[in-house]
Design a protein around this motif. Structure first.
Motif, PDB file in Angstrom:
ATOM      1  N   TRP A  97       0.842  -1.025  -0.048  1.00 35.56           N
ATOM      2  CA  TRP A  97       0.069  -0.007  -0.016  1.00 35.56           C
ATOM      3  C   TRP A  97       0.892   1.427  -0.115  1.00 35.56           C
ATOM      4  O   TRP A  97       0.197   2.539  -0.225  1.00 35.56           O
ATOM      5  N   ASN A  98       2.139   1.139   0.200  1.00 32.74           N
ATOM      6  CA  ASN A  98       2.909   2.263   0.201  1.00 32.74           C
ATOM      7  C   ASN A  98       3.162   2.620  -1.012  1.00 32.74           C
ATOM      8  O   ASN A  98       3.159   1.931  -2.410  1.00 32.74           O
ATOM      9  N   VAL A 100       0.591   3.684  -3.123  1.00 35.98           N
ATOM     10  CA  VAL A 100      -0.639   2.990  -3.872  1.00 35.98           C
ATOM     11  C   VAL A 100      -0.913   4.169  -4.963  1.00 35.98           C
ATOM     12  O   VAL A 100      -1.569   3.860  -5.929  1.00 35.98           O
ATOM     13  N   THR A 101      -1.092   5.374  -4.292  1.00 36.77           N
ATOM     14  CA  THR A 101      -1.539   6.499  -5.008  1.00 36.77           C
ATOM     15  C   THR A 101      -0.712   6.949  -6.040  1.00 36.77           C
ATOM     16  O   THR A 101      -1.583   7.252  -7.299  1.00 36.77           O
ATOM     17  N   GLU A 166      -5.011   6.156   0.780  1.00 40.51           N
ATOM     18  CA  GLU A 166      -3.797   5.341   1.009  1.00 40.51           C
ATOM     19  C   GLU A 166      -3.818   5.088   2.575  1.00 40.51           C
ATOM     20  O   GLU A 166      -3.409   3.840   2.836  1.00 40.51           O
ATOM     21  N   GLN A 169      -6.166   2.506   3.303  1.00 39.81           N
ATOM     22  CA  GLN A 169      -6.273   1.337   2.447  1.00 39.81           C
ATOM     23  C   GLN A 169      -7.402   0.979   1.728  1.00 39.81           C
ATOM     24  O   GLN A 169      -7.766  -0.059   1.682  1.00 39.81           O
TER      25      GLN A 169
END
Length: 210
Positions: A97-98, A100-101, A166, A169
């Motif tokens: 998820w790091n 993810v944007t 993010e 999540q």
């Protein structure tokens, strides 16, 4: 008694040296439906809950670990009253998820696999550990009463990214926005536009004759 007392004192000292945040090499001792027990120091076990095994969805701990395996774990919590220790295996793995944007910007088209179908929509797996939700209203251009009438688990789909959070999540996706509207959607509008015009022309023609 004195010998057992010495053992208890040694155990207490060892237990007291453990702190949340510590990373330990551990041995997987037993796999259960709900997680895995791991020995972090001699005589002291902790539990890796199934939710802490992987960033991806895990059906059974045996999908990730095996008994006797040597791993590194992080202490997540310690309950001094019950002497229970909560461990995490996934925290020492890369968090998908790091950033993810950056990987899935709003408005982009991506492909994924339907991982789970619920009453309110379908979850789509974009990569291991990263799922987004297609709300039932975003599954198709027509009204959908049951999500499983449109998609099935394991189905590959194209989706559009609507929103990314993010921190929480969460990713909102749309299948509807990734597909062209059916031609039927425009035909009723054209028919409605045509029908009022025809009687007008017929009504005007006789008046011009005389």
């Amino acid at each position: 008694q004195s010998e057992s007392g010495q053992i208890n004192t040694a155990w207490e000292k060892l237990f007291g040296s453990l702190e949340v945040g510590q990373v330990h090499k551990a041995t997987i001792r037993k796999l259960m439906e709900f997680g895995a027990f791991a020995e972090i120091v001699p005589g002291i076990d902790g539990l890796i809950h199934i939710s802490q095994l992987s960033w991806d969805r895990v059906k059974h701990p045996s999908d990730v670990l095996s008994e006797g395996q040597q791993v590194e774990v992080k202490i997540e919590k310690i309950d001094p009253d019950t002497r229970k220790i909560g461990l995490s295996y996934r925290e020492l793995q890369d968090n998908p998820w790091n950033n993810v944007t950056t990987k899935y910007p709003t408005g982009t088209m991506v492909s994924g696999t339907v991982s789970r179908v619920a009453q309110f929509g379908a979850f789509v797996k974009l990569e291991p550990g990263v799922e987004g939700l297609v709300h039932i209203s975003e599954l198709a251009h027509h009204r959908v009463h049951r999500a499983d009438s449109v998609v099935k688990e394991g189905q590959d789909v194209e989706v559009k990214v609507l929103e990314v959070d993010e921190d929480k999540q969460r990713i909102s996706l749309s299948m509807k926005a990734a597909m062209q509207p059916p031609p039927e959607a425009t035909k009723p509008e054209e028919a409605e536009d045509d029908t009022p015009e025809e009687p007008r022309e017929l009504a005007v023609a006789p008046r011009k004759g005389p």
